[in-house]
Design an enzyme around this catalytic site. Structure first.
Site, PDB file in Angstrom:
ATOM      1  N   LYS A 164     -37.453  28.478  14.476  1.00 21.01           N
ATOM      2  CA  LYS A 164     -37.330  27.974  13.337  1.00 21.01           C
ATOM      3  C   LYS A 164     -38.780  27.509  12.738  1.00 21.01           C
ATOM      4  CE  LYS A 164     -34.180  26.317  10.519  1.00 21.01           C
ATOM      5  NZ  LYS A 164     -32.658  26.742  10.349  1.00 21.01           N
ATOM      6  N   ASP A 215     -33.678  28.740   4.625  1.00 22.95           N
ATOM      7  CA  ASP A 215     -33.049  27.347   5.029  1.00 22.95           C
ATOM      8  C   ASP A 215     -33.233  26.502   3.790  1.00 22.95           C
ATOM      9  OD1 ASP A 215     -31.953  25.896   7.699  1.00 22.95           O
ATOM     10  OD2 ASP A 215     -33.117  24.482   6.712  1.00 22.95           O
TER      11      ASP A 215
END
Ligand code: NDP
Ligand code: 2IT
Length: 444
Positions: free
Chosen positions: A124, A164
């Site tokens: 991430k 995201d």
């Protein structure tokens, strides 16, 4: 080392990273029976290794605003685990981003990606940059500067980012453009790209659609479906918008949407032209949800969230820890019987306990929102074949994957003695796949 000791060590070595601690604690709590059954995982120190990212990159992101003022943000990429495939996971731009948020998201991504059945490890990234109120040019300069460092660390075979919170088609375009310029290569290094230049159809819809497919499977097991149900959705971004569309398609009525400033309640349901209005408001004008209430003369609660309204199903699709213990009580009292997590870790551990004590059907994030990264995996497959599949073909594959994730999570919960506890089922199934791979590959 015992799981309790491992957790203590995580807290000790990662001070102040409370979201990361929370994500680790939940997984460790559910894998206790696995470790008893599999002493070889304990001997090989699988969990000790899992909770430590393989690599963490933190970098300076300087950029110049439209007035010529220099700003400095912080960029992150955590390459958490690559035992079953290249690091894969989104990039978040939000002022609340710090290493603890990126680590919680990267950690969860490992198990989520394992559940998809595709070959993807967990990672991430993100930045504390706030895209709100910035011009397109400012966002472009920021994305270019972010990529000026990130490009060294990513590659189609090592680490493939996506979107995201705060990162959608616009940001992916700017980042991909800069990557291509720096590397002089056109390759599938990002997912969520536009279909004109290598993106997969259905990727923008995939997380919201997948969430509703998963929720549908969960209801089906109880001989129910979404038709005629009232749904409380939080957020109004990518996941919320596409959950809304699929709910409408399946005959449900979505009565709430929210953003960080408040919530709207539309008892007639957000459908038809109202959906186009939301898309234009949020994706083009980038306005506030309050404007919907003004346009359609419905209730707006400043600073509120959807959990105080009556409904049958809740789909939290905004951010982490958006359902607290009190909210969970309200949902139960107001008649909600199923919760599907579109966001990552939207329910606190206390809220999950309330749901479980009240026999609420609960679809945990790692399973329920895995549709997005699943279609990312399909985008990678199409890129490496230099092919693109039709909307129907990708949607069909997505449905099949969500069904499989439901079945695997359910069967695993049964096998481990708590039938229907999908938190347990999803965590254990995801963990088993990664743990076996780590065992096979030796202590590295
Ligand atoms: P978007 O940026 O498109 O939308 C986010 C929405 O949530 C906005 O309405 C935003 O409101 C709201 N929100 C964000 N932060 C907060 C906050 N701190 N408090 C209240 N509201 C907030 O993001 P996505 O829809 O892509 O992501 C939503 C969630 O889904 C996240 O948890 C993400 O990690 C998760 N997710 C996303 C996937 C994807 O494919 N995009 C895949 C799997 C999970 P505002 O505009 O006011 O900030
Ligand atoms: O949390 C997530 O799964 C995402 N933001 C999507 C990740 C991806 O690589 O598509």
């Amino acid at each position: 080392m015992s799981l309790d000791k491992i957790y203590e060590k995580v807290v000790d070595r990662n001070p102040g990273e409370k979201e990361f601690h929370q994500a680790v604690e939940e997984v460790l709590d559910t894998i206790r029976p696995v470790m008893e059954k599999h002493p070889e995982f304990v001997e090989a120190g699988v969990v000790e290794r899992l909770v430590e990212p393989e690599r963490q990159i933190i970098f300076r992101v300087p950029w110049v605003d439209d007035q010529g003022v220099v700003h400095v943000n912080r960029g992150f990429r955590v390459q958490f685990n690559s035992a079953i495939g290249p690091y894969k996971g989104g990039i978040r731009f939000h002022p609340s981003v710090y290493i603890g948020i990126i680590k919680f998201l990267g950690f969860e991504q490992i198990f989520k990606n394992a559940l998809t059945g595709l070959a993807m490890g967990g990672g991430k990234g993100g930045s504390d940059f706030d895209p709100k109120g910035k011009s397109d040019d400012e966002v472009m300069r920021f994305c270019q500067s972010f990529m000026n460092e990130l490009f060294r660390h990513i590659h189609p075979d090592t680490d493939v980012p996506a979107g995201d919170i705060g990162v959608g088609g616009r940001e992916i375009g700017y980042m991909y453009g800069q990557y291509r310029k720096l590397k002089n290569r056109f390759e599938g290094v990002f997912t969520g790209k536009s279909p004109e230049w290598g993106g997969s159809l259905v990727r923008p819809e995939a997380t919201g659609f997948g969430l509703v497919y998963f929720t549908h499977e969960m209801l089906k097991k109880e001989n129910m479906d979404l038709n005629g149900k009232e749904v409380l959705v939080s957020g109004s971004g990518n996941v919320a918008q596409n959950a809304l569309k699929k709910c409408n398609e399946l005959g449900a009525k979505v009565v709430t949407l929210s953003d960080s400033t408040g919530v709207i309640y539309d008892p007639d349901g957000i459908s038809g032209n109202k959906v186009d209005y939301i898309e234009e408001l949020k994706n083009i004008r980038r306005g506030r949800i309050k404007e919907y209430a003004e346009e359609y003369d419905v209730e707006y609660v400043d600073g509120g969230n959807p959990w105080a309204f009556d409904g049958d199903i809740a789909l939290p699709s905004a951010t982490q820890n958006e359902i607290l213990e009190d909210d969970a009580h309200k949902l139960v009292d107001n008649g909600v019987f199923a919760v599907g997590e579109g966001a990552n870790m939207p329910s606190t551990p206390e809220a999950i306990k309330i749901f479980q004590q009240n026999d609420i059907l609960f679809a945990p994030a790692k399973a329920a929102n895995a549709g997005g990264v699943s279609v990312s995996g399909l985008e990678m497959a199409q890129n490496s074949q230099r092919m693109s599949w039709s909307f129907e073909e990708v949607d069909e594959k997505l449905k099949r994957i969500m069904k499989n994730i439901y079945r695997t999570s359910y069967e695993t919960s049964k096998k481990y003695g708590d039938e229907g506890n999908l938190v347990l089922g999803a965590n254990v199934a995801g963990f088993m796949k990664v743990a076996k791979a780590m065992l096979d590959q030796g202590v590295i």
